[in-house]
Design an enzyme around this catalytic site. Structure first.
Site, PDB file in Angstrom:
ATOM      1  N   ASP A 179       0.857  -1.191   0.000  1.00 36.36           N
ATOM      2  CA  ASP A 179       0.000   0.000   0.000  1.00 36.36           C
ATOM      3  C   ASP A 179       0.887   1.233   0.000  1.00 36.36           C
ATOM      4  O   ASP A 179       2.118   1.142   0.115  1.00 36.36           O
ATOM      5  CB  ASP A 179      -0.939   0.005   1.213  1.00 36.36           C
ATOM      6  CG  ASP A 179      -0.209  -0.207   2.528  1.00 36.36           C
ATOM      7  OD1 ASP A 179       0.910   0.318   2.680  1.00 36.36           O
ATOM      8  OD2 ASP A 179      -0.740  -0.919   3.393  1.00 36.36           O
ATOM      9  N   LYS A 202      -4.572   0.212  -3.062  1.00 37.76           N
ATOM     10  CA  LYS A 202      -5.716  -0.569  -2.630  1.00 37.76           C
ATOM     11  C   LYS A 202      -6.635   0.293  -1.774  1.00 37.76           C
ATOM     12  O   LYS A 202      -6.265   1.383  -1.335  1.00 37.76           O
ATOM     13  CB  LYS A 202      -5.275  -1.794  -1.827  1.00 37.76           C
ATOM     14  CG  LYS A 202      -4.616  -1.456  -0.491  1.00 37.76           C
ATOM     15  CD  LYS A 202      -4.085  -2.699   0.199  1.00 37.76           C
ATOM     16  CE  LYS A 202      -3.466  -2.330   1.542  1.00 37.76           C
ATOM     17  NZ  LYS A 202      -2.864  -3.493   2.214  1.00 37.76           N
ATOM     18  N   ASP A 228       5.689  -6.062   4.385  1.00 43.17           N
ATOM     19  CA  ASP A 228       4.752  -5.335   5.242  1.00 43.17           C
ATOM     20  C   ASP A 228       5.233  -5.454   6.675  1.00 43.17           C
ATOM     21  O   ASP A 228       6.129  -6.254   6.978  1.00 43.17           O
ATOM     22  CB  ASP A 228       3.341  -5.912   5.095  1.00 43.17           C
ATOM     23  CG  ASP A 228       2.252  -4.865   5.321  1.00 43.17           C
ATOM     24  OD1 ASP A 228       2.580  -3.776   5.852  1.00 43.17           O
ATOM     25  OD2 ASP A 228       1.093  -5.128   4.978  1.00 43.17           O
TER      26      ASP A 228
END
Length: 326
Positions: A179, A202, A228
């Site tokens: 993201d 997203k 992440d």
């Protein structure tokens, strides 16, 4: 890491809650000290009972307790342990939080929402902590929620060293941020591995639900690494992997610091195009007997945390451990 081992004083004590005893054992081994003697049990009604079985008076106490699942039990146990050591006249109490629970509510998005990340910081501070050590907080502003010193460490270099070792470097590899908020973390890993960078755009229509809207960057024919800070239900990582494969990626590896892996993450990942998942042991890996366990590689943060404990205890600089921002 330290150029040479700093001497450890006689008043250093390392204690472990029940959140991640294996990691605590590894940290104590790295330090060359035994874990402190302590008993954590339950009363008949489920209340947590703590008994410290050695003197903590005047000691420099380091308490290792991630607030991972069961989150509420581990959080309450941490607060009770802090109270026990404060009342035992410990000279200083440093909470080592490899994983900081309740971190995802770090700001108000809608009316009448709590900011639980700040609430947890207040609870830890008021219960007797003098210092906190964390790894890869979900939001960096959480560090400012405390009214006491916080050392925010990064596991990115550990992940980067692993990918160098297995040869995921240079132009055939592409590091992918899942993201827009994770771009800094992904860019640093890409610079470490000397690879291009891609970004998945997203939207989240609801908690733990994700919709991929666009992929920014060239991933065709690349061995993609999605990085992440945590993998929870696996929906975001799996959706990202499917989108990358649809765009022509040769393979997808996922990595993170905190393997929360709530249900149904393990089954989702097992059925997904993700070939490998690289985690650290900030949270215990509970799926060693699962058929998909072979997809997972768990790296240890014990050396990093032991080095931080040694430096704090010896009043040496901790900044060398997190000069490179992730």
């Amino acid at each position: 890491m330290a150029k040479k081992a700093l001497p450890i004083g006689k008043n250093l004590r390392v204690f472990a809650g029940s959140g991640n005893p294996a990691l605590a054992d590894s940290i104590a081994t790295e330090l060359g000290v035994p874990l402190g003697k302590m008993l954590v049990t339950r009363f008949a009604d489920g209340e947590i009972r703590v008994q410290v079985d050695e003197s903590a008076r005047g000691m420099d106490v380091f308490l290792i307790q991630p607030t991972c699942a069961p989150v509420n039990d581990n959080m309450m146990e941490l607060l009770i342990l802090l109270d026990a050591f404060r009342r035992a006249s410990a000279q200083r109490i440093t909470v080592v939080l490899p994983y900081y629970g309740y971190a995802r509510q770090d700001k108000k998005i809608k009316s009448r929402e709590p900011i639980t990340a700040r609430l947890v910081a207040d609870l830890i501070s008021e219960s007797g902590a003098n210092r906190v050590v964390c790894i890869d907080l979900h939001a960096k502003q959480i560090q400012g929620f405390f009214r006491l010193p916080v050392d925010h460490l990064y596991a990115g270099p550990i992940l980067g060293a692993h990918f160098k070792e297995v040869g995921l470097i240079n132009g055939d590899t592409c590091v992918v941020s899942p993201d827009e908020g994770g771009v800094t973390r992904a860019r640093t890993l890409a610079e470490t591995l000397q690879t291009p960078l891609a970004i998945i755009s997203k939207r989240r229509p609801a908690p733990n639900k994700v919709e991929i809207t666009e992929i920014i960057g060239d991933v065709f024919g690349k061995n993609c690494i999605i990085i992440d800070d945590m993998i929870d239900t696996g929906g975001s990582i799996v959706s990202g992997a499917q989108a990358l494969i649809a765009r022509g990626a040769a393979s997808v590896t996922a990595c993170c610091t905190h393997g929360v892996l709530s249900e149904p993450a393990i089954d989702r990942i097992s059925a997904s195009p993700i070939e490998r998942v690289v985690l650290t042991d900030t949270i215990p890996f509970r799926y060693a007997d699962h058929p998909a366990a072979s997809k997972f590689t768990v790296l240890s943060v014990a050396e990093l945390l032991a080095d931080a404990i040694r430096r704090i205890h010896c009043d040496d600089s901790v900044s060398e451990l997190f000069e490179k921002q992730w």
